[in-house]
Design a protein around this motif. Structure first.
Motif, short mmCIF file in Angstrom:
data_model
loop_
_atom_site.label_atom_id
_atom_site.label_comp_id
_atom_site.label_asym_id
_atom_site.label_seq_id
_atom_site.Cartn_x
_atom_site.Cartn_y
_atom_site.Cartn_z
N LYS A 131 5.90 11.23 7.95
CA LYS A 131 4.49 11.33 8.27
C LYS A 131 4.00 9.91 8.48
O LYS A 131 4.15 9.05 7.61
N THR A 132 3.40 9.65 9.65
CA THR A 132 2.99 8.30 10.01
C THR A 132 1.47 8.16 9.91
O THR A 132 0.73 8.98 10.43
N TYR A 133 1.04 7.10 9.22
CA TYR A 133 -0.38 6.84 9.00
C TYR A 133 -0.75 5.45 9.51
O TYR A 133 0.07 4.53 9.50
N MET A 134 -2.00 5.31 9.92
CA MET A 134 -2.58 4.00 10.17
C MET A 134 -3.62 3.79 9.08
O MET A 134 -4.55 4.59 8.93
N ALA A 135 -3.45 2.72 8.31
CA ALA A 135 -4.33 2.46 7.17
C ALA A 135 -4.99 1.10 7.31
O ALA A 135 -4.32 0.10 7.60
N ILE A 136 -6.30 1.08 7.13
CA ILE A 136 -7.01 -0.19 7.00
C ILE A 136 -7.10 -0.48 5.50
O ILE A 136 -7.65 0.31 4.74
N VAL A 137 -6.48 -1.59 5.09
CA VAL A 137 -6.43 -1.91 3.66
C VAL A 137 -7.16 -3.21 3.37
O VAL A 137 -7.28 -4.09 4.23
N LYS A 138 -7.65 -3.30 2.15
CA LYS A 138 -8.32 -4.53 1.71
C LYS A 138 -7.28 -5.61 1.45
O LYS A 138 -6.25 -5.36 0.82
N GLY A 139 -7.53 -6.80 1.97
CA GLY A 139 -6.58 -7.89 1.79
C GLY A 139 -5.41 -7.77 2.75
O GLY A 139 -5.32 -6.83 3.55
N ILE A 140 -4.51 -8.72 2.66
CA ILE A 140 -3.34 -8.75 3.54
C ILE A 140 -2.08 -8.70 2.70
O ILE A 140 -1.79 -9.66 1.95
N PRO A 141 -1.31 -7.61 2.77
CA PRO A 141 -0.10 -7.50 1.96
C PRO A 141 0.90 -8.62 2.26
O PRO A 141 1.10 -9.00 3.42
N THR A 142 1.55 -9.13 1.22
CA THR A 142 2.58 -10.14 1.38
C THR A 142 3.92 -9.47 1.66
O THR A 142 4.07 -8.26 1.48
N ILE A 143 4.89 -10.27 2.05
CA ILE A 143 6.23 -9.74 2.30
C ILE A 143 6.80 -9.12 1.03
O ILE A 143 7.41 -8.05 1.07
N ASP A 144 6.57 -9.77 -0.11
CA ASP A 144 7.08 -9.26 -1.39
C ASP A 144 6.41 -7.93 -1.75
O ASP A 144 7.08 -7.00 -2.22
N GLU A 145 5.11 -7.83 -1.52
CA GLU A 145 4.39 -6.58 -1.82
C GLU A 145 4.88 -5.44 -0.93
O GLU A 145 5.05 -4.31 -1.38
N MET A 146 5.12 -5.76 0.35
CA MET A 146 5.60 -4.72 1.26
C MET A 146 7.02 -4.29 0.91
O MET A 146 7.38 -3.12 1.07
N LYS A 147 7.81 -5.22 0.41
CA LYS A 147 9.18 -4.87 -0.02
C LYS A 147 9.13 -3.89 -1.19
O LYS A 147 9.89 -2.91 -1.22
N LYS A 148 8.25 -4.14 -2.15
CA LYS A 148 8.09 -3.23 -3.29
C LYS A 148 7.64 -1.85 -2.80
O LYS A 148 8.10 -0.81 -3.29
N PHE A 149 6.71 -1.85 -1.84
CA PHE A 149 6.21 -0.60 -1.27
C PHE A 149 7.36 0.20 -0.66
O PHE A 149 7.46 1.41 -0.85
N GLU A 150 8.23 -0.50 0.07
CA GLU A 150 9.32 0.17 0.76
C GLU A 150 10.42 0.65 -0.19
O GLU A 150 11.11 1.63 0.10
N GLU A 151 10.59 -0.03 -1.30
CA GLU A 151 11.64 0.36 -2.25
C GLU A 151 11.22 1.51 -3.16
O GLU A 151 12.06 2.16 -3.77
N GLY A 152 9.91 1.77 -3.23
CA GLY A 152 9.40 2.83 -4.10
C GLY A 152 8.60 2.24 -5.24
O GLY A 152 8.98 1.21 -5.81
N LEU A 153 7.49 2.90 -5.56
CA LEU A 153 6.58 2.41 -6.58
C LEU A 153 6.40 3.44 -7.69
O LEU A 153 6.44 4.64 -7.44
N TYR A 154 6.20 2.96 -8.90
CA TYR A 154 5.92 3.87 -10.01
C TYR A 154 4.43 4.20 -10.00
O TYR A 154 3.58 3.31 -10.13
N ILE A 155 4.12 5.47 -9.78
CA ILE A 155 2.74 5.94 -9.76
C ILE A 155 2.61 7.07 -10.77
O ILE A 155 3.32 8.07 -10.67
#
Length: 238
Positions: A131-155
C-alpha cells in the motif's frame, strides 16, 4: 454450502467477518437464528436473512476505486454520525463494502466490492500487498531515522514489518517533508504511528496505490470501476 461462505459469496462480508455476524446472532435461515459456524444451507431453496434483510447470490460482482476525501469514515456505522464513504457510492445498487480501511483524516485510494472472497484475500495477513502513501510529515527525516523505519519499529505491543520510505520533497525553511511510504501491513493508523515513532508526525496522509491499482484520473469524492485486467490482477495476487 457453509453459511459463512454463502454470506461471503453474496458480497456481504469476508468469511472471517461473516463468522462474527453469525456469532452475533444476526443471521436467520428460514426464519430461525443460526449460531453454528458449521451450519450448511441449500443456496437454491433456503431463505437467508441478515438483520432482517434477505440476501442472495443474484447480485453482479462490483469492483470500484474511490478517491476518499478526508472527513469520511470507512465503517458502515458510526457513533458520532459522521459521513461514510458509502454515502459517496449511493448510486450503486449492489451492497458494496471497503477492502480494508482508511482512517477519518486520511484521503485517497479505497477499493470497494461485494466480492467477499477477494475482500478476505486482500485483508488476510499472509497476502503481502503493498500500500503506497504520500505523507506530509513534520520535520525532515534523517537517513538513520528512515533506516529504522524500513527495518521495522516497535509500536505499542508489536514490531512493524519492514517498510519503505523515501523523501520526495523537503522544505527546510518551513520544516516539513513529503515522503512516499510503502507498507504491506494494515494495522490501525499504522503509517501515522510509524512516523510518530521516528518523531516526524504526519500532517497530511493520502493513499495513492494498492499493489498496481492506482487512482488514475479519479477526482476526490468520485470513483471509477476497475477494469477487467485490474480485477484479474487482484484475484491473481499470491
Amino acid at each position: 454450502m457453509r453459511i459463512n461462505k454463502y454470506i461471503a459469496s453474496c458480497g456481504i462480508a469476508s468469511r472471517r467477518k461473516a463468522e462474527e455476524i453469525i456469532l452475533q446472532k444476526r443471521v436467520k435461515v428460514n426464519g430461525k437464528v443460526v449460531e453454528e459456524l458449521s451450519f450448511n444451507i441449500d443456496e437454491n431453496n433456503d431463505t437467508v436473512e441478515i438483520d432482517g434483510v434477505q440476501i442472495g447470490l443474484d447480485e453482479k460482482e462490483v469492483y470500484i476505486v474511490l478517491n476518499k476525501p478526508e472527513g469520511y469514515i470507512t465503517t458502515v456505522k458510526d457513533q458520532f454520525d459522521r459521513p461514510s464513504v458509502l454515502d459517496l457510492v449511493g448510486d450503486i445498487k449492489e451492497r458494496i463494502y471497503p477492502i480494508g480501511r482508511l482512517d477519518y483524516e486520511t484521503s485517497g485510494l479505497l477499493i470497494l466490492t461485494n466480492d467477499g472472497d477477494l475482500t478476505y484475500k486482500l485483508t488476510h495477513p499472509k497476502h503481502e500487498v503493498d500500500k503506497t502513501y504520500m505523507a506530509i510529515v513534520k520535520g525532515i527525516p534523517t537517513i538513520d531515522e528512515m533506516k529504522k523505519f524500513e527495518e521495522g519499529l516497535y509500536i505499542e505491543d508489536y514490531k512493524t514489518a519492514p517498510a519503505k520510505i523515501r523523501i520526495v520533497k523537503k522544505d527546510e525553511e518551513k520544516n516539513y517533508a513529503i515522503c512516499e511510504i510503502k507498507i504491506h501491513e494494515g494495522r490501525n493508523r499504522q503509517v501515522r504511528k510509524m512516523c510518530r515513532a521516528i518523531e516526524h508526525p504526519v500532517l497530511r496522509l493520502r493513499r495513492v496505490a494498492m499493489g498496481k491499482i492506482t487512482l488514475k484520473e479519479t477526482k476526490v469524492g468520485e470513483y471509477r470501476h476497475l477494469t477487467k485486467e485490474e480485477v484479474e490482477y487482484l484475484k491473481g495476487l499470491r
